[in-house]
Design a protein around this motif. Structure first.
Motif, PDB file in Angstrom:
ATOM      1  N   GLU A   1       0.802  -1.225   0.000  1.00 25.88           N
ATOM      2  CA  GLU A   1       0.000   0.000   0.000  1.00 25.88           C
ATOM      3  C   GLU A   1       0.836   1.277   0.000  1.00 25.88           C
ATOM      4  OE1 GLU A   1      -3.793   0.159   0.449  1.00 25.88           O
ATOM      5  OE2 GLU A   1      -3.133   2.055  -0.465  1.00 25.88           O
ATOM      6  N   PRO A   2       1.831   1.403   0.917  1.00 20.50           N
ATOM      7  CA  PRO A   2       2.537   2.686   0.989  1.00 20.50           C
ATOM      8  C   PRO A   2       3.356   2.997  -0.261  1.00 20.50           C
ATOM      9  CG  PRO A   2       3.023   1.286   2.883  1.00 20.50           C
ATOM     10  CD  PRO A   2       2.314   0.447   1.885  1.00 20.50           C
ATOM     11  N   PHE A   3       3.603   1.995  -1.079  1.00 23.48           N
ATOM     12  CA  PHE A   3       4.551   2.180  -2.181  1.00 23.48           C
ATOM     13  C   PHE A   3       3.851   2.305  -3.541  1.00 23.48           C
ATOM     14  CE2 PHE A   3       6.102  -0.858   1.004  1.00 23.48           C
ATOM     15  CZ  PHE A   3       6.923   0.014   1.705  1.00 23.48           C
ATOM     16  N   VAL A   4       2.543   2.201  -3.564  1.00 22.78           N
ATOM     17  CA  VAL A   4       1.830   2.255  -4.840  1.00 22.78           C
ATOM     18  C   VAL A   4       1.861   3.694  -5.388  1.00 22.78           C
ATOM     19  CG1 VAL A   4      -0.417   2.003  -5.941  1.00 22.78           C
ATOM     20  CG2 VAL A   4       0.332   0.356  -4.226  1.00 22.78           C
ATOM     21  N   VAL A   5       2.290   3.806  -6.626  1.00 17.95           N
ATOM     22  CA  VAL A   5       2.360   5.128  -7.249  1.00 17.95           C
ATOM     23  C   VAL A   5       1.136   5.331  -8.164  1.00 17.95           C
ATOM     24  CG1 VAL A   5       3.747   6.670  -8.692  1.00 17.95           C
ATOM     25  CG2 VAL A   5       4.862   5.044  -7.134  1.00 17.95           C
ATOM     26  N   VAL A   6       0.861   4.326  -8.964  1.00 15.69           N
ATOM     27  CA  VAL A   6      -0.291   4.409  -9.861  1.00 15.69           C
ATOM     28  C   VAL A   6      -1.177   3.207  -9.594  1.00 15.69           C
ATOM     29  CG1 VAL A   6      -1.078   4.505 -12.256  1.00 15.69           C
ATOM     30  CG2 VAL A   6       1.139   5.488 -11.629  1.00 15.69           C
ATOM     31  N   ALA A   7      -2.468   3.443  -9.367  1.00 17.63           N
ATOM     32  CA  ALA A   7      -3.331   2.318  -9.074  1.00 17.63           C
ATOM     33  C   ALA A   7      -4.574   2.393  -9.930  1.00 17.63           C
ATOM     34  CB  ALA A   7      -3.724   2.320  -7.601  1.00 17.63           C
ATOM     35  N   GLN A   8      -4.937   1.285 -10.555  1.00 20.65           N
ATOM     36  CA  GLN A   8      -6.217   1.179 -11.241  1.00 20.65           C
ATOM     37  C   GLN A   8      -6.913  -0.052 -10.669  1.00 20.65           C
ATOM     38  OE1 GLN A   8      -4.969   1.048 -15.363  1.00 20.65           O
ATOM     39  NE2 GLN A   8      -5.179   3.264 -15.569  1.00 20.65           N
ATOM     40  N   PRO A   9      -7.455   0.060  -9.476  1.00 20.02           N
ATOM     41  CA  PRO A   9      -8.011  -1.114  -8.827  1.00 20.02           C
ATOM     42  C   PRO A   9      -9.155  -1.657  -9.673  1.00 20.02           C
ATOM     43  CG  PRO A   9      -8.016   0.783  -7.326  1.00 20.02           C
ATOM     44  CD  PRO A   9      -7.618   1.272  -8.659  1.00 20.02           C
ATOM     45  N   PRO A  10      -9.380  -2.902  -9.729  1.00 18.41           N
ATOM     46  CA  PRO A  10      -8.582  -3.922  -9.056  1.00 18.41           C
ATOM     47  C   PRO A  10      -7.619  -4.638  -9.986  1.00 18.41           C
ATOM     48  CG  PRO A  10     -10.697  -4.826  -9.691  1.00 18.41           C
ATOM     49  CD  PRO A  10     -10.571  -3.487 -10.360  1.00 18.41           C
ATOM     50  N   THR A  11      -7.256  -4.007 -11.110  1.00 17.39           N
ATOM     51  CA  THR A  11      -6.518  -4.793 -12.099  1.00 17.39           C
ATOM     52  C   THR A  11      -5.054  -4.424 -12.239  1.00 17.39           C
ATOM     53  OG1 THR A  11      -7.240  -3.210 -13.763  1.00 17.39           O
ATOM     54  CG2 THR A  11      -8.536  -5.243 -13.578  1.00 17.39           C
ATOM     55  N   SER A  12      -4.683  -3.176 -11.970  1.00 11.45           N
ATOM     56  CA  SER A  12      -3.324  -2.778 -12.311  1.00 11.45           C
ATOM     57  C   SER A  12      -2.744  -1.883 -11.225  1.00 11.45           C
ATOM     58  CB  SER A  12      -3.372  -2.040 -13.665  1.00 11.45           C
ATOM     59  OG  SER A  12      -2.193  -1.320 -13.862  1.00 11.45           O
ATOM     60  N   TYR A  13      -1.508  -2.184 -10.779  1.00 12.42           N
ATOM     61  CA  TYR A  13      -0.832  -1.394  -9.747  1.00 12.42           C
ATOM     62  C   TYR A  13       0.614  -1.213 -10.158  1.00 12.42           C
ATOM     63  CZ  TYR A  13      -4.890  -2.671  -6.904  1.00 12.42           C
ATOM     64  OH  TYR A  13      -6.152  -2.865  -6.459  1.00 12.42           O
ATOM     65  N   TYR A  14       1.097   0.052 -10.099  1.00 11.76           N
ATOM     66  CA  TYR A  14       2.510   0.312 -10.343  1.00 11.76           C
ATOM     67  C   TYR A  14       3.124   0.661  -8.986  1.00 11.76           C
ATOM     68  CZ  TYR A  14       1.482   0.601 -15.375  1.00 11.76           C
ATOM     69  OH  TYR A  14       1.095   0.348 -16.658  1.00 11.76           O
TER      70      TYR A  14
END
Lengths: 393, 879
Positions: free
Chosen positions: B817-830
């Motif tokens: 959680e603290p390190f996610v820069v780009v999130a498109q829940p629930p399919t894609s996390y950078y």
């Protein structure tokens, strides 16, 4: 009432062990009972070696007493009877009845028929008095009429057989070991019924009764104003009755001479059948007055075969028979001694013998002696540090 | 092997007797029992030798035949030997009977199923009954002694198996009435009767029938194994000790059963028969009979203790220890029922008389004195089991029992005890008689004891006796100032006269109650410090002062020590001096002592002494009172008997050195929190006991991280949650590691302890730090920029990350959680992670399937790739 083990130990100061076990006897059937009765507090009888060491330490016979040793000299280690607890292998063996007499230590361990913690009072342990009586019996046997070491060794060698008779399983049957010895000798005689156990046989021959009275006077004379001299008379009446029959009845009656002092503190032999209550209660504890029982003192009894002490008594005679004066002056390594003896005017000078013994304690042997006597002669026992002035021979 | 010769046997027996355990450990041990049994039948050995072999078996059956089966075999063999003896007089018959009995009883083989028992018992009873056991088995001359021996054997068996002869009571009574030997039969009958009385109260067998039944000894079995079993094979005390016996179970059950009038009459007749002939027994046997019958009849209905009365007068007159002791046992058993107050007085009179009679030996006197102080009174006043002077034993009776200096030590102490008890009573009653008061007498005696102990060059035994006497008086008369004041005064005088008795004084102070100890300490201290401090007895004074010095009268004590210091030239004197200083330190003396210790640290000749003085000085200067007390107190680790120096040193070690100790704290790692510029480990300490000044020290294995600072906690208490401790980590490379942890702390007793705790693990994920958050909407560009910067120096990889039931969203929210820069829940996390000191890790989690997600990753530090792989693969399993 039984004994678990008995020992005789000769005390030998100066030797490495300071003592030797001369005789020991264990009673395994009693030991087995001890293990059951004593439960967790049971301490087994040690072997002779460790027992000897522990006993000599407890009796203060092992070491010199130069330094303070807490396990021996502590003020709280108070022993008021001849019954000890011995530390053996980290455990305490109790009760050990033991006393030293004539350089011989007599010891035994009576059975206590219960657990030992807490310790029951000695008075409630029947084996204690039985043990004492057995040890006294052995002592009497060893030293009655004994003259030298050879005789002692002979008697010691007889002990195993005698104890097999007198104490086969640890319960004492007869403390008079001489009886056991005689028993073996009388064995072939068929004994009639109701023969007392303390009389191994019967006498055949001319009837006669011999009685002797011995009195000892112990006196302390201070020759000092304000300090009263003391003296005490102890008498023993010894009997030997050679009479036929199983149970002859004898009565001995003692009467006082005119103005004689009454007999007190009378203790009698167990063969005396009955006692006047006045004899039982006559005691030196009471203040003297005219109402004191003054005899005749009657002792009805059935005698044993051997010579025995019918009774002991004390008496408060008004004066000491001999008055003495003793003075010792120390001059460097010499002692100067003056002794004057005087017969009390009421005592007749008809002695069979009269000696004055002058012992010297803790001073080593006598090396040199010069003397002058007004009467009789002086004998020196250098090794024993003893002078004997033979006045009437 | 043929029979051994007489000499070989003599040698063997000698070796055995010298030390049975050593012999049994040797090579000959195994054969001894067998050889002995075999050689008893050898014709080459003399009877004398055989008797000595039997004597050994009588004393050591347990060593020769250690178990029941061996004992059974041995007893059988002994009985065979007995039967095979030629029909002429022999010295072997008696010892053979005794040996067979002993072997069975000790080996535990005695019982209804044992063949040897079934042979021995009828044989013994037949012999005891004097019946004809076959021609020539018992030569006429041996009949009588064997009859007695058989009775003794039966008595021993009955002692070991109570109840065994319950069925033979009638027979034994009959024999006693006829021509049988009186003593053995009387003793046997009284024991069997006593045991039957105890056991049949449980078994319920009719006593009357037992007492009258005549069982033929040759007919089958007068043995009462049932009665033995009723008793559970429990031994019965033949003469129970009082007062324990009164509460004993056996005694209660003894009184529980009532007898019918006929039974009671029969029993009374049997007892009367025994008592009437008791006169024919030896004194020791009479005493046994009285103990047995007295305790057997105690409390039985219809058995008036008056039966014993005719014996008493005769017994009271004797000097025989056993008889008087038996009378006391009767007294204890029956009390007032047999002894009126007048009788009690008479008994006390006789006892008092015997306790001092000049014709009796010392050990008898002492025993009677003990009997007096433990006398079973009709109406005891004091607590049970404590020695006391009987009520009826007045001062008049005791007059002859007063102690005198001329008595033997034991007699003196015994009489002194009595005197003390009298003094205690006297104090209570305040009675003024014509006699000099006991207190006055006591005072004079003590003065004599002190005077004698004060004699120069006197033996130690006299000093010991004097202190024992003083202790006894202090113990018995603790509450009486009229006694204690002169006691203290006298002891002080004794010390003045003979300071070398200091060890005795120290011992006395250690044992007496505070009522005497405290004033005595004061007086003795005055006695010491008032001296010039340079006499020959200085070593004793110092020893004494070490015990009595305390916070009081400091200046006098210090003056004395200052004066003494100049004369302490030898090592032992210096040690004595330092011991006093130590005692003062413990007592909390400050001021003047500092100066003295400084002087000593400079002046003492002996380096050891100087060191000690310096140490004490440092202690005094640096440690507060309680800690000082601990430092100087006796060491718990040191055994009590170690020398004082060793004990002292161990005390210091304990207090001043760090102790290796079992861990009193637990340390665990808390949850990972991402804060600040450095990764921080959150530690949760937990204490099992209160501890103070906790310091935790950490060491990193290898050089992966910069050295870590210590963490300090002032106080930890068990059960109270502590604040989490934060440990910042400074990795030199982004790698997991293990931390070695040591803890130092102080316990509540003041000891400093050191503990090596279990290691702590720093996981890879514990190092993760976020990148600074990019502005809103710029996340993707920021990530792409980082992504591109990794190559070409870095590394790229694709990893399969298994997913648990929580799915991709759950996994990311839980761990990344603290390190996610780009999130498109629930399919894609950078995800962009900063790995200190200066590495980065970038993850693309996209297109998740049901059971996993492919992760594209880049990093500028290829060395972390395997760590990342492990990390991602382990995520699903991690909670």
């Amino acid at each position: 009432m039984a004994q678990r083990a008995v020992w005789l130990i000769s005390h030998e100061p100066g030797t490495p062990l300071r003592g030797t076990v001369r005789f020991s006897r264990r009673y395994p059937t009693v030991e087995k009972r001890a293990r059951v009765f004593n439960r967790a507090s049971y301490v087994p009888i040690p072997e002779d070696g460790p027992f000897l060491k522990a006993l000599l330490f407890e009796l203060r016979l092992l070491d010199d007493d130069k330094d303070f040793v807490e396990s021996r000299d502590s003020c709280s280690r108070i022993n008021k009877t001849s019954i000890y607890g011995l530390l053996v292998g980290g455990e305490e063996l109790w009760p050990v009845v033991a006393f030293l007499k004539n350089d011989m230590i007599y010891a035994c361990v009576p059975l206590v028929e219960q657990t030992l913690s807490p310790r029951p009072p000695l008075i409630s342990v029947s084996g204690v008095s039985q043990g004492f009586e057995l040890l006294y019996g052995i002592q009497d046997f060893l030293y009655s009429g004994q003259k030298n070491d050879n005789e002692l060794n002979t008697k010691l060698s007889q002990l195993p057989d005698l104890l097999l008779q007198a104490c086969p399983f640890g319960t004492v049957l007869d403390a008079n070991l001489q009886n056991s010895l005689d028993n073996t000798n009388f064995a072939s005689v068929t004994q009639p019924q109701k023969q007392p156990a303390w009389k191994p046989g019967t006498y055949k021959g001319k009837p006669q009764v011999s009685i002797s009275i011995t009195e000892k006077v112990k006196s302390m004379q201070y020759d000092k104003q304000g300090v009263a001299d003391t003296w005490q008379v102890v008498g023993t009446v010894t009997c030997k009755c050679d009479l036929e029959g199983i149970m002859p009845n004898v009565t001995i009656s003692l009467s006082l001479p005119t103005n004689g002092s009454p007999l007190q503190d009378i203790l009698v032999h167990p063969c005396v059948t009955s006692l006047d209550s006045a004899i039982l209660t006559s005691s030196s504890i009471d203040a003297m007055d005219d109402s004191a029982f003054s005899g005749p003192y009657k002792f009805p009894f059935t005698p044993p075969l051997e010579s025995f002490n019918l009774c002991y008594y004390t008496s408060q005679v008004p004066v000491p028979p001999i008055l003495g004066f003793y003075q010792m002056k120390e001059e460097e390594v010499q002692l100067r001694i003056t002794i004057n003896l005087k017969l009390h005017e009421s005592v007749k000078n008809n002695f069979e013998f009269c000696e004055a013994h002058i012992p010297f304690f803790n001073r080593g042997p006598i090396t040199h002696l010069e003397y002058k006597t007004s009467f009789g002669q002086l004998e020196v026992f250098r090794e024993k540090s003893l002078l004997i002035w033979i006045i009437v021979d | 092997m043929g029979p051994l010769s007489r000499d070989v046997w003599a040698q063997r027996l000698g070796a055995f007797r010298a030390s049975p355990s050593a012999f049994m450990a040797g090579p000959e041990a195994e054969d001894l029992g067998r050889d002995l049994l075999g050689d008893l039948r050898s014709e080459k050995l003399s009877e004398q030798t055989k008797v000595s072999l039997l004597a050994l078996s009588l004393e050591y059956p347990a060593q020769l035949w250690p178990d029941a089966s061996a004992a059974e075999v041995a007893a059988t063999s002994l009985l065979d030997t007995l039967v095979l003896l030629p029909p002429r007089p022999s010295a072997l018959r008696r010892p053979l009977l005794l040996a067979a009995t002993t072997a069975l009883a000790v080996g535990g083989a005695l019982g209804p199923t044992s063949g040897a028992s079934c042979r021995l018992l009828p044989l013994l009873l037949g012999l005891a009954a004097g019946s004809d056991l076959g021609r020539g088995f018992v030569p006429a001359s041996e009949q009588r002694p064997l009859q007695a021996t058989a009775c003794e054997c039966l008595r021993e068996l009955e002692s070991c198996k109570p109840g065994l002869l319950g069925g033979s009571l009638g027979l034994l009574r009959g024999l006693l009435g006829q021509e049988g030997p009186v003593q053995p039969l009387s003793l046997l009958l009284s024991l069997a009767l006593r045991n039957t009385l105890v056991l049949q109260s449980r078994a319920g067998a009719g006593l009357g029938a037992l007492l009258t039944a005549r069982v033929s000894p040759t007919g089958g079995g007068p043995w009462d194994w049932t009665l033995v079993e009723e008793g559970d094979g429990r031994l019965q005390p033949q003469a129970p000790s009082w007062p324990v016996a009164e509460e004993g179970e056996g005694e209660r059950s003894l009184t529980a059963r009532e007898h019918s009038p006929e039974e009671a009459r029969e029993l009374r007749a049997a007892v009367a028969q025994l008592l009437d002939t008791s006169y024919l027994l030896t004194p020791v046997a009479q005493a046994q009979l009285l103990w047995l019958l007295g305790w057997a009849l105690r409390g039985l209905q219809g058995q008036p203790p008056a039966l014993f009365k005719p014996q008493l007068v005769r017994l009271l007159g004797t000097a025989q220890l056993t008889l008087l002791h038996a009378v006391l046992a009767l007294k204890a058993a029956f009390g007032e029922a047999l002894f009126t107050a007048q009788d009690e007085t008479l008994l006390l009179r006789r006892l008092t008389l015997a306790a001092q009679h000049p014709a009796l030996p010392l050990s008898t006197h002492l025993f009677y004195l003990h009997c007096l102080l433990s006398f079973p009174e009709n109406c005891p006043l004091g607590p049970e089991g404590e020695e006391a002077a009987p009520l009826l034993l007045g001062p008049q009776l005791c007059r002859g029992l007063l102690p005198s200096l001329l008595h033997e030590p034991m007699a003196l102490l015994a009489r002194l005890h009595l005197l003390c008890l009298l003094c205690a009573e006297d104090e209570e009653e305040e009675e003024k008689g014509q006699l000099p008061s006991p207190g006055h007498y006591l005072e004079e005696l003590l003065a004599g004891l002190w005077q004698r102990a004060a004699l120069e060059g006197g033996p130690r035994a006299l000093a010991t006796l004097c202190f024992q006497g003083s202790y006894l008086v202090a113990h018995c008369l603790a509450g009486q100032p009229t006694v204690l004041t002169p006691l203290i005064h006298g002891l002080a005088q004794l010390y003045r006269a003979r300071p070398m008795l200091a060890p005795h004084f120290v011992d006395l102070l250690d044992h007496v109650d505070p009522e005497l100890r405290e004033p005595l300490k004061v007086v003795l201290r005055q006695e010491v410090v008032s001296r010039p401090g340079r006499d020959e007895a200085l070593c004793w004074h110092l020893q004494m002062l070490a015990r009595v010095a305390d916070g009081d009268a400091q200046s006098a004590t210090l003056n004395f020590l200052r004066a003494a210091a100049a004369h302490c030239t030898s090592w032992d004197l210096q040690q004595g001096l330092l011991q006093v200083c130590r005692a003062l330190l413990r007592a909390g003396v400050g001021g003047g002592l500092v100066d003295l210790l400084q002087v000593l640290a400079r002046q003492l000749e002996d380096p050891d002494g100087r060191d000690h003085a310096r140490l004490y000085y440092i202690l005094l200067a640096h440690l507060a009172g309680p800690k000082l007390g601990v430092a100087l107190g006796p060491s718990l680790a040191a055994p009590a008997l170690a020398s004082s120096l060793v004990a002292e040193n161990q005390g210091f070690v304990a207090a001043l050195m760090v102790q290796e100790a079992p861990a009193l704290i637990r340390l665990s790692v808390g949850s990972h929190e991402v804060k600040g510029p450095l990764p921080v480990l959150q530690l949760l300490p937990e204490a099992l006991e209160p501890i103070y000044s906790l310091e935790l020290r950490f060491r990193v294995e290898g050089q992966l991280y910069a050295p870590l600072g210590a963490v300090r906690v002032p106080y930890l208490c068990p059960g109270r949650p502590a604040r989490p401790l934060l440990l910042p980590l400074q990795p030199r490379r982004p790698a997991p590691t293990r931390l070695d942890v040591h803890a130092l702390y102080t316990t509540s007793t003041g000891l400093t302890c050191h503990v090596h705790l279990p290691p702590l693990f720093v996981n890879f994920a514990d190092l993760f730090l976020p990148f600074p958050q990019p502005p809103e909407g710029a996340g993707l560009g920021f990530f792409e920029e980082l992504w591109d910067s990794c190559l070409p120096e870095g590394a790229e990889s694709r990893v399969w990350c298994p997913l648990g039931p929580q799915g991709l969203e759950g996994l990311v929210s839980r761990h990344l959680e603290p390190f996610v820069v780009v999130a498109q829940p629930p399919t894609s996390y950078y995800v962009a992670i900063h790995l200190p000191p200066d590495s980065k890790l970038l993850l693309r989690l996209e297109a998740a399937l049901a059971d996993g997600v492919p992760v594209a990753l880049r990093t500028d530090d290829w060395a972390v790739l395997p760590l990342v792989g492990d990390y991602l693969r382990g995520l699903a399993a991690a909670v």
